[in-house]
Scaffold this motif. Structure first.
Motif, PDB file in Angstrom:
ATOM      1  N   ALA B  87      26.618  38.254  35.364  1.00  0.00           N
ATOM      2  CA  ALA B  87      27.491  37.120  35.658  1.00  0.00           C
ATOM      3  C   ALA B  87      27.849  37.084  37.141  1.00  0.00           C
ATOM      4  O   ALA B  87      27.827  36.025  37.765  1.00  0.00           O
ATOM      5  CB  ALA B  87      28.759  37.197  34.804  1.00  0.00           C
ATOM      6  N   ILE B  88      28.156  38.248  37.714  1.00  0.00           N
ATOM      7  CA  ILE B  88      28.528  38.292  39.128  1.00  0.00           C
ATOM      8  C   ILE B  88      27.347  37.856  39.995  1.00  0.00           C
ATOM      9  O   ILE B  88      27.498  37.070  40.941  1.00  0.00           O
ATOM     10  CB  ILE B  88      29.011  39.704  39.518  1.00  0.00           C
ATOM     11  CG1 ILE B  88      30.396  39.958  38.913  1.00  0.00           C
ATOM     12  CG2 ILE B  88      29.087  39.851  41.038  1.00  0.00           C
ATOM     13  CD1 ILE B  88      30.871  41.384  39.037  1.00  0.00           C
ATOM     14  N   ILE B  89      26.152  38.335  39.651  1.00  0.00           N
ATOM     15  CA  ILE B  89      24.969  37.944  40.430  1.00  0.00           C
ATOM     16  C   ILE B  89      24.720  36.447  40.302  1.00  0.00           C
ATOM     17  O   ILE B  89      24.501  35.747  41.292  1.00  0.00           O
ATOM     18  CB  ILE B  89      23.726  38.729  39.958  1.00  0.00           C
ATOM     19  CG1 ILE B  89      23.881  40.212  40.257  1.00  0.00           C
ATOM     20  CG2 ILE B  89      22.475  38.181  40.645  1.00  0.00           C
ATOM     21  CD1 ILE B  89      22.807  41.078  39.640  1.00  0.00           C
ATOM     22  N   LEU B 183      39.900  32.694  48.259  1.00  0.00           N
ATOM     23  CA  LEU B 183      40.162  34.122  48.312  1.00  0.00           C
ATOM     24  C   LEU B 183      38.977  34.879  48.885  1.00  0.00           C
ATOM     25  O   LEU B 183      39.130  35.805  49.672  1.00  0.00           O
ATOM     26  CB  LEU B 183      40.503  34.646  46.924  1.00  0.00           C
ATOM     27  CG  LEU B 183      41.839  34.160  46.367  1.00  0.00           C
ATOM     28  CD1 LEU B 183      42.003  34.559  44.920  1.00  0.00           C
ATOM     29  CD2 LEU B 183      42.982  34.720  47.205  1.00  0.00           C
ATOM     30  N   TYR B 184      37.767  34.447  48.483  1.00  0.00           N
ATOM     31  CA  TYR B 184      36.566  35.103  49.013  1.00  0.00           C
ATOM     32  C   TYR B 184      36.420  34.819  50.505  1.00  0.00           C
ATOM     33  O   TYR B 184      36.039  35.670  51.285  1.00  0.00           O
ATOM     34  CB  TYR B 184      35.325  34.633  48.266  1.00  0.00           C
ATOM     35  CG  TYR B 184      35.265  35.138  46.847  1.00  0.00           C
ATOM     36  CD1 TYR B 184      35.016  36.482  46.594  1.00  0.00           C
ATOM     37  CD2 TYR B 184      35.469  34.282  45.779  1.00  0.00           C
ATOM     38  CE1 TYR B 184      34.976  36.960  45.299  1.00  0.00           C
ATOM     39  CE2 TYR B 184      35.433  34.748  44.484  1.00  0.00           C
ATOM     40  CZ  TYR B 184      35.185  36.096  44.247  1.00  0.00           C
ATOM     41  OH  TYR B 184      35.149  36.562  42.970  1.00  0.00           O
ATOM     42  N   GLU B 185      36.745  33.561  50.883  1.00  0.00           N
ATOM     43  CA  GLU B 185      36.639  33.202  52.297  1.00  0.00           C
ATOM     44  C   GLU B 185      37.629  34.008  53.124  1.00  0.00           C
ATOM     45  O   GLU B 185      37.292  34.521  54.195  1.00  0.00           O
ATOM     46  CB  GLU B 185      36.892  31.700  52.467  1.00  0.00           C
ATOM     47  CG  GLU B 185      35.658  30.879  52.131  1.00  0.00           C
ATOM     48  CD  GLU B 185      35.980  29.419  51.869  1.00  0.00           C
ATOM     49  OE1 GLU B 185      37.051  28.962  52.306  1.00  0.00           O
ATOM     50  OE2 GLU B 185      35.150  28.759  51.226  1.00  0.00           O
ATOM     51  N   ALA B 186      38.847  34.131  52.597  1.00  0.00           N
ATOM     52  CA  ALA B 186      39.855  34.920  53.301  1.00  0.00           C
ATOM     53  C   ALA B 186      39.403  36.363  53.442  1.00  0.00           C
ATOM     54  O   ALA B 186      39.539  36.978  54.511  1.00  0.00           O
ATOM     55  CB  ALA B 186      41.188  34.861  52.549  1.00  0.00           C
ATOM     56  N   PHE B 195      30.800  44.530  48.361  1.00  0.00           N
ATOM     57  CA  PHE B 195      31.356  45.492  47.425  1.00  0.00           C
ATOM     58  C   PHE B 195      32.884  45.461  47.431  1.00  0.00           C
ATOM     59  O   PHE B 195      33.528  45.493  46.389  1.00  0.00           O
ATOM     60  CB  PHE B 195      30.853  46.899  47.770  1.00  0.00           C
ATOM     61  CG  PHE B 195      31.407  47.952  46.847  1.00  0.00           C
ATOM     62  CD1 PHE B 195      30.952  48.056  45.528  1.00  0.00           C
ATOM     63  CD2 PHE B 195      32.387  48.830  47.286  1.00  0.00           C
ATOM     64  CE1 PHE B 195      31.474  49.006  44.679  1.00  0.00           C
ATOM     65  CE2 PHE B 195      32.914  49.787  46.433  1.00  0.00           C
ATOM     66  CZ  PHE B 195      32.451  49.870  45.130  1.00  0.00           C
ATOM     67  N   GLN B 196      33.451  45.350  48.647  1.00  0.00           N
ATOM     68  CA  GLN B 196      34.909  45.299  48.751  1.00  0.00           C
ATOM     69  C   GLN B 196      35.476  44.037  48.104  1.00  0.00           C
ATOM     70  O   GLN B 196      36.534  44.075  47.470  1.00  0.00           O
ATOM     71  CB  GLN B 196      35.330  45.369  50.221  1.00  0.00           C
ATOM     72  CG  GLN B 196      35.226  46.781  50.775  1.00  0.00           C
ATOM     73  CD  GLN B 196      35.345  46.808  52.288  1.00  0.00           C
ATOM     74  OE1 GLN B 196      34.871  45.885  52.961  1.00  0.00           O
ATOM     75  NE2 GLN B 196      35.951  47.848  52.819  1.00  0.00           N
ATOM     76  N   LYS B 197      34.736  42.928  48.269  1.00  0.00           N
ATOM     77  CA  LYS B 197      35.184  41.689  47.634  1.00  0.00           C
ATOM     78  C   LYS B 197      35.204  41.848  46.127  1.00  0.00           C
ATOM     79  O   LYS B 197      36.127  41.414  45.444  1.00  0.00           O
ATOM     80  CB  LYS B 197      34.232  40.549  48.014  1.00  0.00           C
ATOM     81  CG  LYS B 197      34.526  39.920  49.358  1.00  0.00           C
ATOM     82  CD  LYS B 197      33.723  38.654  49.506  1.00  0.00           C
ATOM     83  CE  LYS B 197      32.985  38.655  50.821  1.00  0.00           C
ATOM     84  NZ  LYS B 197      32.004  37.582  50.934  1.00  0.00           N
ATOM     85  N   LEU B 198      34.152  42.518  45.634  1.00  0.00           N
ATOM     86  CA  LEU B 198      34.058  42.732  44.197  1.00  0.00           C
ATOM     87  C   LEU B 198      35.230  43.565  43.696  1.00  0.00           C
ATOM     88  O   LEU B 198      35.891  43.238  42.717  1.00  0.00           O
ATOM     89  CB  LEU B 198      32.730  43.444  43.893  1.00  0.00           C
ATOM     90  CG  LEU B 198      32.409  43.721  42.434  1.00  0.00           C
ATOM     91  CD1 LEU B 198      32.175  42.420  41.694  1.00  0.00           C
ATOM     92  CD2 LEU B 198      31.191  44.617  42.321  1.00  0.00           C
ATOM     93  N   LYS B 199      35.518  44.639  44.468  1.00  0.00           N
ATOM     94  CA  LYS B 199      36.540  45.594  44.027  1.00  0.00           C
ATOM     95  C   LYS B 199      37.957  45.024  44.198  1.00  0.00           C
ATOM     96  O   LYS B 199      38.814  45.239  43.347  1.00  0.00           O
ATOM     97  CB  LYS B 199      36.398  46.883  44.844  1.00  0.00           C
ATOM     98  CG  LYS B 199      37.307  48.008  44.373  1.00  0.00           C
ATOM     99  CD  LYS B 199      37.011  49.288  45.136  1.00  0.00           C
ATOM    100  CE  LYS B 199      38.240  50.128  45.290  1.00  0.00           C
ATOM    101  NZ  LYS B 199      38.894  50.071  46.585  1.00  0.00           N
ATOM    102  N   LEU B 205      41.308  39.945  39.741  1.00  0.00           N
ATOM    103  CA  LEU B 205      41.626  38.600  39.285  1.00  0.00           C
ATOM    104  C   LEU B 205      40.990  38.289  37.941  1.00  0.00           C
ATOM    105  O   LEU B 205      41.446  37.430  37.207  1.00  0.00           O
ATOM    106  CB  LEU B 205      41.181  37.577  40.330  1.00  0.00           C
ATOM    107  CG  LEU B 205      42.146  37.453  41.501  1.00  0.00           C
ATOM    108  CD1 LEU B 205      41.562  36.614  42.596  1.00  0.00           C
ATOM    109  CD2 LEU B 205      43.465  36.863  41.022  1.00  0.00           C
ATOM    110  N   LEU B 206      39.905  39.006  37.634  1.00  0.00           N
ATOM    111  CA  LEU B 206      39.242  38.774  36.361  1.00  0.00           C
ATOM    112  C   LEU B 206      39.971  39.500  35.234  1.00  0.00           C
ATOM    113  O   LEU B 206      39.734  39.239  34.058  1.00  0.00           O
ATOM    114  CB  LEU B 206      37.787  39.264  36.451  1.00  0.00           C
ATOM    115  CG  LEU B 206      36.768  38.658  35.495  1.00  0.00           C
ATOM    116  CD1 LEU B 206      36.726  37.156  35.654  1.00  0.00           C
ATOM    117  CD2 LEU B 206      35.402  39.250  35.741  1.00  0.00           C
ATOM    118  N   GLY B 207      40.892  40.391  35.614  1.00  0.00           N
ATOM    119  CA  GLY B 207      41.582  41.246  34.644  1.00  0.00           C
ATOM    120  C   GLY B 207      41.954  40.625  33.315  1.00  0.00           C
ATOM    121  O   GLY B 207      41.448  41.052  32.276  1.00  0.00           O
TER     122      GLY B 207
END
Lengths: 291, 296
Positions: B87-89, B183-186, B195-199, B205-207
């Motif tokens: 899904a992430i990919i 959020l990703y842009e920030a 990797f940091q964005k993912l973590k 946020l997906l929690g």
């Protein structure tokens, strides 16, 4: 001079790791896709092979194409009957489910009446409580009482009774149909019933398509219920039941090509619809969960 | 206005009637007969809680419960990370995205029992397609007993994973689309790598969505038995017998190895117990995951 060279080198290595990462990613994606497709490819190609080729030689592509497997499955292995039964059950169940669910979703969304909350709670609870196969026994007894245990109507009615998922998909879409339309139609002389027929149903068409697809898929794939109801009536068996029985049948080992052709018959309709409308299948899953 | 309410009742009636008769009545039936000794004929005899005493002592049932745990855990441990990864990919803009999504989702649309037949032909140890291919390409020398006592559970888990990954990938994708792009842009502006964005963005946020998806996955994997029934009938030697399959056999003894008498009273008690187990596991998961969410 030296500086530019190291700089070029670092850019080069960066590019290299990037494209390497991309390659790894694509290898992973393609491998996952092949794993997902492997059984489906094997059953489609296998349905054209001879029994010897299926059980003896490790080929992927058939060495010669035997369309006669389908003819044999259709005529001798009773698959014509199974297919007709499956079509009958699925079509009637789909229409019935859509009718029952859309009627009650319309009433619940548009009118406030006593017991509405309790009804919604009841529908939600049927989705969560499961005591497994135990319910089949009283359901079967009820159908014996109604004299419907020797027809497919018993299976159909029970499948329609499980319409909660369809109900929740539909009621989610109702919010997008403005109430002003009902009221305008009422002023123009429509009543509660004609609003349902002339305003709601036409506007609900995209939702009905999604929910109907879900109902069709569910009843087409259903195995346990028709299995229990047709144990003593092989003539009523649907595709999944008839196919699974081949596995236990005497000499099942000698009929692998028929099992493949039968499996193909049962996955083909969904596969064809999926090629053209895979987004709708996904909407069924999402709609059912959101509800 | 009053008339409208009557119309509404008329429209709800078919749904309510069918749900009560074929959905609720069977539950009440089971709630009654779980206190009876009843085998489908003769007069049911009230025996109080004896059926539940028998459930407690029923080794076959508890080994089926254990098998269900192994089956569900094995399925989830692979399915959830795999579907989240896909899904992430596939949530990023890339070539062939919707094509790949359609391929990964494809296995979920077919009947579990029909696919179990296909997998039976593939995994059959004596002349199955997989063993033939593995031997032909010299990956193995001897055929592997995919459906033997040693490997049958693993094989059923593989099949379950095959049928489930696409489903959860889709649910995760829906969850990922709920995360705002800003959020990703920030994070990018702050110099975060993928990797940091993912973590730091995606996972936290997906929690809540992830919690719901995993809960759904747990209940579904505890309830599944169709494909196992067709593939192995719970065998060999009960190694793949899961609790809902054991329950089915109590009520509808079809195979030669099962007891030949219908156990309606005892079956109801087992059905009630399995429902309580599923509910309990779900509740425990819900509590634990909620605590974990609070910690974050």
């Amino acid at each position: 001079m030296n500086n530019t060279r190291t700089h070029t080198r670092s850019v080069m290595s960066q590019l290299l790791t990037r494209s390497l990462g991309k390659a790894v990613l694509w290898i992973f994606l393609i491998a996952a896709a092949l794993l997902a497709l492997f059984p489906i490819i094997m059953v489609v190609l296998g349905s054209f092979k001879t029994n010897q080729e299926l059980t003896g030689s490790a080929t992927i592509w058939p060495s010669s194409w035997h369309f006669s497997n389908y003819l044999e499955a259709w005529k001798n292995a009773n698959f014509s009957r199974y297919t007709l039964n499956s079509i009958f059950v699925s079509v009637v169940t789909t229409v019935g489910t859509l009718l029952v669910a859309s009627m009650s979703a319309y009433a619940v969304n548009r009118v406030s009446f006593i017991g509405k909350k309790a009804y919604s709670l009841l529908m939600a609870s049927t989705l969560f409580i499961s005591i497994g196969a135990v319910v089949l026994r009283p359901q079967f007894d009820l159908m014996v009482m109604l004299g419907l245990n020797k027809t497919l109507w018993g299976v159909i009615i029970i499948l329609i009774s499980a319409h909660a998922t369809c109900y929740f998909i539909l009621i989610g879409f109702f919010q997008s149909i403005p109430r002003d339309l009902d009221e305008a139609a009422m002023i123009d002389g429509c009543n509660f019933y004609s609003v349902y027929l002339r305003i709601i149903l036409p506007l609900l068409r995209p939702a009905l398509a999604v929910a109907g697809l879900g109902a069709f898929q569910g009843s087409w794939n259903e195995y346990i219920l028709p299995l229990v109801f047709t144990m003593s009536n092989p003539q009523l068996q649907t595709l999944p039941v008839g196919l699974a029985n081949l596995r236990y049948g005497i000499g099942a080992a000698s009929e692998v090509q028929l099992m493949m052709a039968g499996a193909c018959l049962s996955i083909l309709p969904l596969l064809v619809v999926y090629v053209f409308a895979n987004k709708s299948f996904m909407q069924v899953t999402l709609g059912a969960v959101k509800g | 206005m009053k008339q409208k309410k009557i119309h509404a009742y008329v429209f709800v009636f078919p749904s309510l009637f069918l749900t009560l008769v074929f959905g609720i009545y069977p539950l009440l039936w089971a709630l009654r007969y779980m206190f009876y000794d009843y085998q489908g004929f003769g007069t049911p005899v009230f025996i109080g809680l004896d059926n539940f005493g028998r459930v407690m002592r029923d080794h076959q049932f508890w080994s089926a419960v254990g098998n269900t745990g192994i089956y569900a855990l094995g399925k989830l441990v692979v399915t959830i990370p795999m579907s989240l990864l896909l899904a992430i990919i596939l949530n990023r803009k890339m070539k062939g995205r919707s094509f790949l999504r359609a391929i990964y989702y494809l296995p979920t649309i077919f009947s579990a029992s029909v696919m179990a037949i296909v997998f039976f032909i593939i995994f059959n140890s004596y002349n199955g397609i997989l063993n033939q291919l593995l031997i032909r390409f010299h990956i193995i020398n001897e055929p592997i007993g995919w459906l033997s006592a040693d490997h049958a559970m693993m094989t059923t888990i593989i099949i379950a994973i095959w049928g489930a990954v696409g489903n959860y990938m889709l649910l995760f994708l829906a969850g990922l689309q709920g995360i705002p792009n800003d959020l990703y842009e920030a994070a990018s502006l702050d110099g975060a790598n993928e990797f940091q964005k993912l973590k730091n963005v995606t996972i936290p946020l997906l929690g809540p969505v992830m919690q719901m998806i995993i809960m759904l996955a747990i209940t579904i994997s505890l309830k599944g038995y169709e494909s196992i029934m067709v593939l192995t009938e719970g065998g060999p030697y009960g190694k793949t017998e899961v609790m809902y399959l054991y329950l089915f056999k109590l009520l509808f003894p079809v195979s030669a190895e099962a007891q030949s008498i219908q156990q309606l009273g005892y079956g109801s008690a087992v059905g009630f117990t399995t429902a309580v187990i599923v509910g309990g596991v779900t509740l425990v998961y819900f509590r634990i995951s909620k605590k974990l969410n609070d910690v974050y």
